[in-house]
Design a protein around this motif. Structure first.
Motif, PDB file in Angstrom:
ATOM      1  N   GLY A  88      44.612 138.142  46.109  1.00 38.32           N
ATOM      2  CA  GLY A  88      45.763 138.987  45.841  1.00 38.32           C
ATOM      3  C   GLY A  88      46.495 139.471  47.074  1.00 38.32           C
ATOM      4  N   LEU A  89      46.168 138.925  48.254  1.00 37.88           N
ATOM      5  CA  LEU A  89      46.853 139.314  49.472  1.00 37.88           C
ATOM      6  C   LEU A  89      48.134 138.505  49.634  1.00 37.88           C
ATOM      7  CD1 LEU A  89      43.768 140.106  50.022  1.00 37.88           C
ATOM      8  CD2 LEU A  89      44.388 139.987  52.442  1.00 37.88           C
ATOM      9  N   VAL A  90      49.059 139.067  50.365  1.00 33.46           N
ATOM     10  CA  VAL A  90      50.291 138.388  50.766  1.00 33.46           C
ATOM     11  C   VAL A  90      50.046 137.785  52.148  1.00 33.46           C
ATOM     12  CG1 VAL A  90      52.719 138.722  51.415  1.00 33.46           C
ATOM     13  CG2 VAL A  90      51.746 139.940  49.438  1.00 33.46           C
ATOM     14  N   TRP A  91      50.555 136.572  52.383  1.00 33.71           N
ATOM     15  CA  TRP A  91      50.394 135.931  53.702  1.00 33.71           C
ATOM     16  C   TRP A  91      51.769 135.525  54.208  1.00 33.71           C
ATOM     17  CZ3 TRP A  91      45.404 134.174  55.815  1.00 33.71           C
ATOM     18  CH2 TRP A  91      45.529 133.548  57.059  1.00 33.71           C
ATOM     19  N   LEU A  92      52.177 136.108  55.324  1.00 35.10           N
ATOM     20  CA  LEU A  92      53.482 135.802  55.926  1.00 35.10           C
ATOM     21  C   LEU A  92      53.269 135.122  57.263  1.00 35.10           C
ATOM     22  CD1 LEU A  92      55.308 139.198  55.211  1.00 35.10           C
ATOM     23  CD2 LEU A  92      55.305 137.126  53.797  1.00 35.10           C
ATOM     24  N   ALA A  93      53.674 133.855  57.351  1.00 30.70           N
ATOM     25  CA  ALA A  93      53.635 133.128  58.618  1.00 30.70           C
ATOM     26  C   ALA A  93      54.958 133.371  59.338  1.00 30.70           C
ATOM     27  CB  ALA A  93      53.421 131.639  58.372  1.00 30.70           C
ATOM     28  N   ILE A  94      54.898 133.736  60.610  1.00 30.24           N
ATOM     29  CA  ILE A  94      56.092 134.106  61.372  1.00 30.24           C
ATOM     30  C   ILE A  94      56.206 133.226  62.604  1.00 30.24           C
ATOM     31  CG2 ILE A  94      57.271 135.969  62.603  1.00 30.24           C
ATOM     32  CD1 ILE A  94      55.665 137.957  60.876  1.00 30.24           C
ATOM     33  N   ASN A  95      57.382 132.653  62.814  1.00 27.28           N
ATOM     34  CA  ASN A  95      57.627 131.829  63.992  1.00 27.28           C
ATOM     35  C   ASN A  95      58.635 132.555  64.886  1.00 27.28           C
ATOM     36  OD1 ASN A  95      58.351 129.859  65.888  1.00 27.28           O
ATOM     37  ND2 ASN A  95      57.983 128.203  64.449  1.00 27.28           N
ATOM     38  N   SER A  96      58.162 133.004  66.056  1.00 31.72           N
ATOM     39  CA  SER A  96      59.014 133.725  66.997  1.00 31.72           C
ATOM     40  C   SER A  96      59.494 132.834  68.144  1.00 31.72           C
ATOM     41  CB  SER A  96      58.273 134.943  67.565  1.00 31.72           C
ATOM     42  OG  SER A  96      58.019 135.904  66.570  1.00 31.72           O
ATOM     43  N   THR A  97      59.382 131.515  67.972  1.00 33.47           N
ATOM     44  CA  THR A  97      59.838 130.589  69.005  1.00 33.47           C
ATOM     45  C   THR A  97      61.357 130.633  69.125  1.00 33.47           C
ATOM     46  OG1 THR A  97      58.002 129.115  68.432  1.00 33.47           O
ATOM     47  CG2 THR A  97      59.779 128.174  69.762  1.00 33.47           C
ATOM     48  N   GLU A  98      61.857 130.758  70.346  1.00 36.70           N
ATOM     49  CA  GLU A  98      63.311 130.812  70.531  1.00 36.70           C
ATOM     50  C   GLU A  98      63.931 129.441  70.250  1.00 36.70           C
ATOM     51  OE1 GLU A  98      65.322 130.824  74.173  1.00 36.70           O
ATOM     52  OE2 GLU A  98      63.532 130.464  75.402  1.00 36.70           O
ATOM     53  N   THR A  99      65.200 129.443  69.875  1.00 35.57           N
ATOM     54  CA  THR A  99      65.866 128.211  69.444  1.00 35.57           C
ATOM     55  C   THR A  99      66.038 127.201  70.573  1.00 35.57           C
ATOM     56  OG1 THR A  99      68.027 129.244  69.812  1.00 35.57           O
ATOM     57  CG2 THR A  99      67.117 129.358  67.582  1.00 35.57           C
ATOM     58  N   MET A 100      66.053 127.643  71.830  1.00 34.57           N
ATOM     59  CA  MET A 100      66.239 126.732  72.955  1.00 34.57           C
ATOM     60  C   MET A 100      64.946 126.045  73.382  1.00 34.57           C
ATOM     61  SD  MET A 100      69.428 126.815  73.426  1.00 34.57           S
ATOM     62  CE  MET A 100      69.577 125.927  74.979  1.00 34.57           C
ATOM     63  N   SER A 101      63.820 126.455  72.816  1.00 39.52           N
ATOM     64  CA  SER A 101      62.539 125.856  73.174  1.00 39.52           C
ATOM     65  C   SER A 101      62.382 124.487  72.522  1.00 39.52           C
ATOM     66  CB  SER A 101      61.393 126.768  72.721  1.00 39.52           C
ATOM     67  OG  SER A 101      60.150 126.105  72.832  1.00 39.52           O
TER      68      SER A 101
END
Length: 206
Positions: A88-101
């Motif tokens: 019942g947990l929520v899982w949020l994957a987050i990508n903080s990679t900048e667009t120029m990488s």
């Protein structure tokens, strides 16, 4: 203006410029988790506050990182996500990679990458400006956090205990996130609430 005065002003300016890229107060276990609002890979806005009343896992990810690939291509990350969601947990994957990488993937490609490796997060979120990553002081991929139903950060650290990119090490390691899920299921305090994350340095926008 003296030479000393000029050097002092330059040093102060440098520190201020550095500070502009650092969080005013990074998240810590036992403190309120910073709220955020980010688009998912389909463009829908997702807020952490939307899930108040539920446990939420936050996973910083980057498909270009061999440590991330280790856990996704082996199926370990997908299995851990599935276990969390079955509880019942929520899982949020987050990508903080900048667009120029060179590691940056456009949202549809990132969504496909996760899906093809049996990833089952609730949502995959885009943070190219890095504001959310910096608010949590996320340093590497993967870097994981757990927020409790009251909005308090209750876990921060690595996915497991062996800092390598070798798939063969997964079965020998202690999976800290699975252990935390066990503690949550048993309605007890997370035994190891802070662990050392390992992985690739996040390619933040400068």
């Amino acid at each position: 203006m003296t030479a000393l005065h000029r050097r002092t002003l330059l040093s102060t300016a440098a520190l201020l410029a550095l500070g502009a890229h650092l969080p005013a107060r990074a998240a810590r276990v036992g403190q309120p988790a910073p709220d955020f609002s980010l688009p998912d890979t389909s463009g829908k806005t997702v807020r952490l506050a939307d899930f108040r009343g539920q446990f939420v896992v936050l996973e910083w990810t980057n498909p270009g990182c061999p440590f991330v690939r280790k856990h996704y291509e082996s199926g370990n990350m997908g299995a851990t996500q599935k276990l969390a969601r079955e509880q019942g947990l929520v899982w949020l994957a987050i990508n903080s990679t900048e667009t120029m990488s060179g590691d940056y993937l456009e949202p549809p490609k990132l969504a496909d990458w996760v899906k093809q490796r049996q990833g089952t997060p609730t949502a995959v979120l885009m943070d190219p400006e890095g504001s959310t990553g910096r608010a949590y002081d996320a340093k590497v991929t993967p870097h994981l956090y757990i927020v409790d139903p009251q909005g308090t950060l209750v876990y921060a650290g690595g996915i497991d205990s062996i800092p390598s990119a070798r798939v063969s090490d997964i079965e020998k390691a202690t999976n800290y996130v699975k252990a935390a899920l066990g503690d949550i299921a048993a309605k007890r305090q997370i035994a190891q609430a802070v662990t050392k994350p390992y992985g690739c340095v996040i390619k933040y926008k400068t």
